[in-house]
Design an enzyme around this catalytic site. Structure first.
Site, PDB file in Angstrom:
ATOM      1  N   HIS A  18       1.017  -1.546  -0.016  1.00  0.00           N
ATOM      2  CA  HIS A  18      -0.244   0.158   0.188  1.00  0.00           C
ATOM      3  C   HIS A  18       0.811   1.616  -0.199  1.00  0.00           C
ATOM      4  O   HIS A  18       2.258   1.302   0.000  1.00  0.00           O
ATOM      5  CB  HIS A  18      -1.082  -0.067   1.013  1.00  0.00           C
ATOM      6  CG  HIS A  18      -0.690  -0.402   2.497  1.00  0.00           C
ATOM      7  ND1 HIS A  18       0.584   0.759   3.086  1.00  0.00           N
ATOM      8  CD2 HIS A  18      -0.763  -0.879   2.921  1.00  0.00           C
ATOM      9  CE1 HIS A  18       1.129   0.615   4.371  1.00  0.00           C
ATOM     10  NE2 HIS A  18       0.175  -0.433   4.590  1.00  0.00           N
ATOM     11  N   HIS A  21       3.885   1.984   1.906  1.00  0.00           N
ATOM     12  CA  HIS A  21       4.830   0.964   2.114  1.00  0.00           C
ATOM     13  C   HIS A  21       5.472   1.999   1.371  1.00  0.00           C
ATOM     14  O   HIS A  21       6.957   1.805   1.184  1.00  0.00           O
ATOM     15  CB  HIS A  21       4.724  -0.804   2.034  1.00  0.00           C
ATOM     16  CG  HIS A  21       4.162  -1.393   2.161  1.00  0.00           C
ATOM     17  ND1 HIS A  21       2.952  -2.005   2.370  1.00  0.00           N
ATOM     18  CD2 HIS A  21       4.434  -2.071   3.817  1.00  0.00           C
ATOM     19  CE1 HIS A  21       2.696  -2.654   3.011  1.00  0.00           C
ATOM     20  NE2 HIS A  21       3.598  -3.064   4.323  1.00  0.00           N
ATOM     21  N   CYS A 126       1.129 -10.177  20.148  1.00  0.00           N
ATOM     22  CA  CYS A 126      -0.065  -9.699  19.481  1.00  0.00           C
ATOM     23  C   CYS A 126       0.434  -9.840  17.491  1.00  0.00           C
ATOM     24  O   CYS A 126       1.457 -10.018  17.354  1.00  0.00           O
ATOM     25  CB  CYS A 126       0.193  -8.034  18.928  1.00  0.00           C
ATOM     26  SG  CYS A 126      -0.218  -6.962  17.858  1.00  0.00           S
ATOM     27  N   CYS A 129       1.772  -6.789  15.567  1.00  0.00           N
ATOM     28  CA  CYS A 129       3.643  -6.866  15.823  1.00  0.00           C
ATOM     29  C   CYS A 129       4.350  -8.345  15.415  1.00  0.00           C
ATOM     30  O   CYS A 129       5.630  -7.817  15.448  1.00  0.00           O
ATOM     31  CB  CYS A 129       3.207  -6.284  17.271  1.00  0.00           C
ATOM     32  SG  CYS A 129       2.255  -4.336  17.613  1.00  0.00           S
ATOM     33  N   CYS A 144      -3.915  -3.818  22.243  1.00  0.00           N
ATOM     34  CA  CYS A 144      -2.041  -3.464  21.651  1.00  0.00           C
ATOM     35  C   CYS A 144      -2.928  -2.411  20.453  1.00  0.00           C
ATOM     36  O   CYS A 144      -3.503  -2.035  20.348  1.00  0.00           O
ATOM     37  CB  CYS A 144      -2.141  -4.892  20.298  1.00  0.00           C
ATOM     38  SG  CYS A 144      -0.955  -3.583  19.605  1.00  0.00           S
ATOM     39  N   HIS A 147      -2.351  -2.318  17.054  1.00  0.00           N
ATOM     40  CA  HIS A 147      -2.968  -2.905  16.317  1.00  0.00           C
ATOM     41  C   HIS A 147      -5.238  -3.015  16.143  1.00  0.00           C
ATOM     42  O   HIS A 147      -5.678  -2.990  16.013  1.00  0.00           O
ATOM     43  CB  HIS A 147      -2.804  -4.688  16.076  1.00  0.00           C
ATOM     44  CG  HIS A 147      -1.114  -4.176  14.816  1.00  0.00           C
ATOM     45  ND1 HIS A 147      -0.370  -3.535  15.777  1.00  0.00           N
ATOM     46  CD2 HIS A 147      -1.097  -4.287  14.279  1.00  0.00           C
ATOM     47  CE1 HIS A 147       0.755  -4.055  15.019  1.00  0.00           C
ATOM     48  NE2 HIS A 147       0.222  -3.932  13.605  1.00  0.00           N
ATOM     49  N   LYS A 298      -6.096   7.113   9.484  1.00  0.00           N
ATOM     50  CA  LYS A 298      -5.471   5.847   9.296  1.00  0.00           C
ATOM     51  C   LYS A 298      -6.107   4.622   8.495  1.00  0.00           C
ATOM     52  O   LYS A 298      -6.964   4.168   8.429  1.00  0.00           O
ATOM     53  CB  LYS A 298      -5.617   5.056  11.112  1.00  0.00           C
ATOM     54  CG  LYS A 298      -3.966   3.432  10.908  1.00  0.00           C
ATOM     55  CD  LYS A 298      -4.092   3.439  12.317  1.00  0.00           C
ATOM     56  CE  LYS A 298      -2.930   2.485  12.176  1.00  0.00           C
ATOM     57  NZ  LYS A 298      -2.568   1.922  13.240  1.00  0.00           N
ATOM     58  N   LYS A 301      -7.715  -1.762   6.376  1.00  0.00           N
ATOM     59  CA  LYS A 301      -8.312  -3.314   5.565  1.00  0.00           C
ATOM     60  C   LYS A 301      -9.758  -2.986   6.079  1.00  0.00           C
ATOM     61  O   LYS A 301     -10.851  -2.112   5.795  1.00  0.00           O
ATOM     62  CB  LYS A 301      -8.400  -4.412   6.200  1.00  0.00           C
ATOM     63  CG  LYS A 301      -7.083  -5.307   5.108  1.00  0.00           C
ATOM     64  CD  LYS A 301      -6.655  -6.433   4.375  1.00  0.00           C
ATOM     65  CE  LYS A 301      -5.572  -7.045   3.853  1.00  0.00           C
ATOM     66  NZ  LYS A 301      -5.162  -8.391   4.594  1.00  0.00           N
TER      67      LYS A 301
HETATM   68  O1  ME8 Z   1       6.994  -4.139  10.205  1.00  0.00           O
HETATM   69  N1  ME8 Z   1       3.167   4.830   6.399  1.00  0.00           N
HETATM   70  O2  ME8 Z   1       6.520  -4.625   8.351  1.00  0.00           O
HETATM   71  P1  ME8 Z   1       5.609  -4.161   7.935  1.00  0.00           P
HETATM   72  C1  ME8 Z   1       4.227   5.130   6.420  1.00  0.00           C
HETATM   73  N2  ME8 Z   1       8.293  -6.714   8.466  1.00  0.00           N
HETATM   74  N3  ME8 Z   1       4.801   3.582   6.796  1.00  0.00           N
HETATM   75  C2  ME8 Z   1       3.996   2.612   6.419  1.00  0.00           C
HETATM   76  C3  ME8 Z   1       2.547   2.446   6.541  1.00  0.00           C
HETATM   77  C4  ME8 Z   1       2.215   3.823   7.157  1.00  0.00           C
HETATM   78  N4  ME8 Z   1       0.634   3.244   6.957  1.00  0.00           N
HETATM   79  N5  ME8 Z   1       2.610   1.144   7.022  1.00  0.00           N
HETATM   80  C5  ME8 Z   1       3.159   0.243   7.011  1.00  0.00           C
HETATM   81  C6  ME8 Z   1       7.257  -4.875   9.328  1.00  0.00           C
HETATM   82  N6  ME8 Z   1       4.627   1.160   7.088  1.00  0.00           N
HETATM   83  C7  ME8 Z   1       8.402  -5.592   9.816  1.00  0.00           C
HETATM   84  C8  ME8 Z   1       9.707  -4.673   8.966  1.00  0.00           C
HETATM   85  S1  ME8 Z   1      12.149  -4.311   9.360  1.00  0.00           S
HETATM   86  C9  ME8 Z   1      13.541  -5.751   9.690  1.00  0.00           C
HETATM   87  C10 ME8 Z   1      11.010  -5.766   9.152  1.00  0.00           C
HETATM   88  C11 ME8 Z   1       6.071   1.230   6.838  1.00  0.00           C
HETATM   89  O3  ME8 Z   1       5.082  -4.877   6.566  1.00  0.00           O
HETATM   90  C12 ME8 Z   1       6.600   0.043   8.288  1.00  0.00           C
HETATM   91  O4  ME8 Z   1       6.111   0.824   9.695  1.00  0.00           O
HETATM   92  O5  ME8 Z   1       3.909  -4.129   8.876  1.00  0.00           O
HETATM   93  C13 ME8 Z   1       7.994  -0.520   8.228  1.00  0.00           C
HETATM   94  O6  ME8 Z   1       8.760   0.296   8.562  1.00  0.00           O
HETATM   95  C14 ME8 Z   1       7.245  -1.012   6.675  1.00  0.00           C
HETATM   96  O7  ME8 Z   1       6.257  -0.249   5.907  1.00  0.00           O
HETATM   97  C15 ME8 Z   1       6.778  -2.405   7.043  1.00  0.00           C
HETATM   98  O8  ME8 Z   1       5.886  -2.271   7.072  1.00  0.00           O
END
Ligand code: ME8
Length: 520
Positions: A18, A21, A126, A129, A144, A147, A298, A301
């Site tokens: 999304h 990411h 969680c 997380c 949490c 979440h 925020k 889904k």
């Molecule tokens: O946390 N706005 O994966 P993830 C900005 N696998 N950044 C966002 C966001 C948003 N709305 N949603 C997610 C994980 N992110 C772990 C990381 S690293 C060794 C392991 C960012 O898929 C989030 O902060 O939940 C994170 O940096 C990245 O997307 C991946 O999130």
């Protein structure tokens, strides 16, 4: 600067990417491209985080295997990054055989040296997380805080990592290195979290979590996500306990890990502790960006407001991702939350990229063709009244990048565009031409075009396609390093013909933009 090694977080693959990411990958790609303008060796790592209970459950619910789900979704991330021109060096998947093998060895080493021990444990887990939470960190309703879901009570015998052993060293490191955590205001949060840190579980019972890397020599436990996920930053370089690879020796420590603020604890506490235990140097900076909301809500889904980055490109019929990249990158000051809205997107990119920057180049080149048949004469070259501002801007932009202030650097570039536009308004080359002051008119145009080369160079990390189109029309070499930029970029002789002048960015609602999109 000899090398620059930067990484993004690796995304969970239980869904498609999304724009949150995408925000992170765009910021990192911009930082990477900026540093290619300052050093010859930039290594940019991204990838996907593929193990854990969340993926196991999502796959089960879809009636597929975890591996199939990972393959399908990892491809969606790769496709999205391609569409956004994210020019990474390597894409790591935590299911890569090489990664899994090294993680097993890291775990084994830590176990053998006594940093990992077995312990029976009951805790609140969680899934969102992918970690155990302390009861005191939950909301009043026992949820949490990130979440808003009730954590499950998990009672297991797990392997634990002695995080407490490294607490003092990490506190000292954070205090001694005020730029370790960026932005600095987040360091206090981390220091508070460190106050009551406990040893952490680094494995899960296979009876509960099958989708993980096996612990060597223990059939009942699999390595739990964070030690697996965080290690990607070194396994990607071919880290090996005994025999580190050339890449590892060359690139480690990382210059910056770019991550979201929600996973700062894992990167500024857990990761440094693992590295200290492995006797490896710590990364230079952890840059925690803010959260992206949609129309100020925020993304979730359940709210049905999750936006995929490619859907934005499609709905605006964008020829390339530059406008979206620019908008996302400038959506929030360093470390603060940003917002996406269709209307604001359209308004901002029309104003900055089409009306200000694109139009400035277009009308300056058009005047050069109209008054001088596109020819730059030697008399047009000379002192440039914009030189001080332009050279100063390069320095300010570099300083902002050193502090990971990507939006702030973007604003500086916009300010240089505005100053150049003002210069054109003030000097009115069309009036000079009418008054037949042709040398003066030519000087103004060439002054502006010389600065446009600097603007093309500075905007390149944000808008690589637009910058390439600008550079082409200016016969400027975009590969020029920032430190080699001068205000003498335009060569004497024929610069351009009428038919080669093309708008570098069309307003999103313009008829022309519609037509050119339909032509594709
Ligand atoms: O946390 N706005 O994966 P993830 C900005 N696998 N950044 C966002 C966001 C948003 N709305 N949603 C997610 C994980 N992110 C772990 C990381 S690293 C060794 C392991 C960012 O898929 C989030 O902060 O939940 C994170 O940096 C990245 O997307 C991946 O999130």
């Amino acid at each position: 600067m000899e090398k620059f090694y930067l990484t993004t977080a690796i995304d969970y693959v239980n869904g498609a990417p999304h724009i949150g990411h995408a925000y992170e990958k765009i910021l990192t790609d911009i930082i990477a491209r900026h540093y290619t303008q300052r050093c010859d060796d930039v290594y940019f790592l991204t990838g996907t985080d593929e193990h854990g209970i969340k993926i196991q459950k999502t796959a089960a619910a879809k009636g597929t295997t975890p591996k199939e789900l990972c393959d399908e979704n990892a491809q969606k991330f790769k496709d999205a990054w391609k569409a956004l021109d994210i020019d990474y060096t390597k894409f790591i998947r935590t299911t890569d055989e090489e990664h899994e093998k090294i993680v097993q060895h890291i775990f084994d080493k830590l176990l053998k040296q006594g940093d990992i021990y077995k312990h029976s444990y009951e805790g609140l887990y969680c899934q969102g997380c992918e970690c155990f939470l302390n009861a005191k960190d939950l909301t009043e309703d026992g949820l949490c805080p990130d979440h808003l879901k009730k954590p499950e009570v998990v009672k297991e015998e797990n392997y634990f990592f002695k995080l407490t052993k490294y607490k003092d060293a990490i506190i000292k490191h954070i205090k001694d290195h005020p730029d370790f955590i960026v932005p600095e205001f987040r360091a206090n949060e981390v220091l508070n979290q460190l106050e009551d840190i406990q040893d952490i579980s680094v494995s899960r019972a296979k009876s509960n979590v099958q989708w993980g890397i096996d612990v060597l020599g223990d059939d009942e436990q699999s390595i739990y996500v964070w030690i697996d996920a965080l290690s990607n930053y070194i396994t990607a370089l071919g880290y090996d306990n005994e025999n580190p690879s050339e890449n590892f020796k060359k690139y480690w420590p990382a210059d910056v890990h770019v991550i979201g603020k929600d996973i700062l604890k894992f990167h500024s506490i857990y990761w440094p502790a693992f590295l200290l235990a492995l006797d490896l140097p710590l990364p230079k900076h952890i840059f925690a960006h803010g959260w992206i909301t949609i129309d100020e809500s925020k993304m979730s889904k359940s709210l049905g407001n999750v936006i995929s980055p490619t859907s934005v490109l499609e709905s605006f019929n964008l020829e390339h991702p530059d406008a979206f990249r620019y908008y996302m990158a400038t959506s929030a000051p360093c470390g603060r939350d940003g917002n996406y809205s269709d209307d604001d997107f359209k308004e901002k990119v029309n104003a900055h990229l089409a009306n200000s920057m694109g139009n400035l180049l277009n009308r300056t080149l058009s005047m050069l063709v109209k008054y001088f048949d596109g020819e730059v004469k030697a008399e047009f070259k000379g002192e440039n009244p914009l030189a001080k501002k332009a050279l100063g801007t390069i320095q300010i932009v570099k300083n902002h990048f050193d502090n990971f202030e990507i939006a702030e650097a973007g604003l500086e570039i916009t300010s240089l565009v505005d100053a150049t536009n003002k210069f054109v308004q003030d000097t009115a080359p069309w009036t000079l031409a009418k008054e037949e002051k042709m040398d003066e008119c030519g000087q103004v145009l060439v002054n502006v075009l010389d600065i446009m080369c600097i603007i093309a160079s500075l905007i390149y990390p944000y808008c690589p396609n637009i910058a390439a189109d600008m550079a082409k029309q200016l016969s400027f070499d975009l590969k020029t390093k920032l430190d080699d930029l001068t205000t003498d970029n335009i060569k004497c002789g024929k610069l351009i013909s009428k038919e080669d002048i093309k708008p570098v960015f069309l307003r999103l609602d313009s008829e022309l933009a519609d037509k050119s999109a339909k032509k594709q």
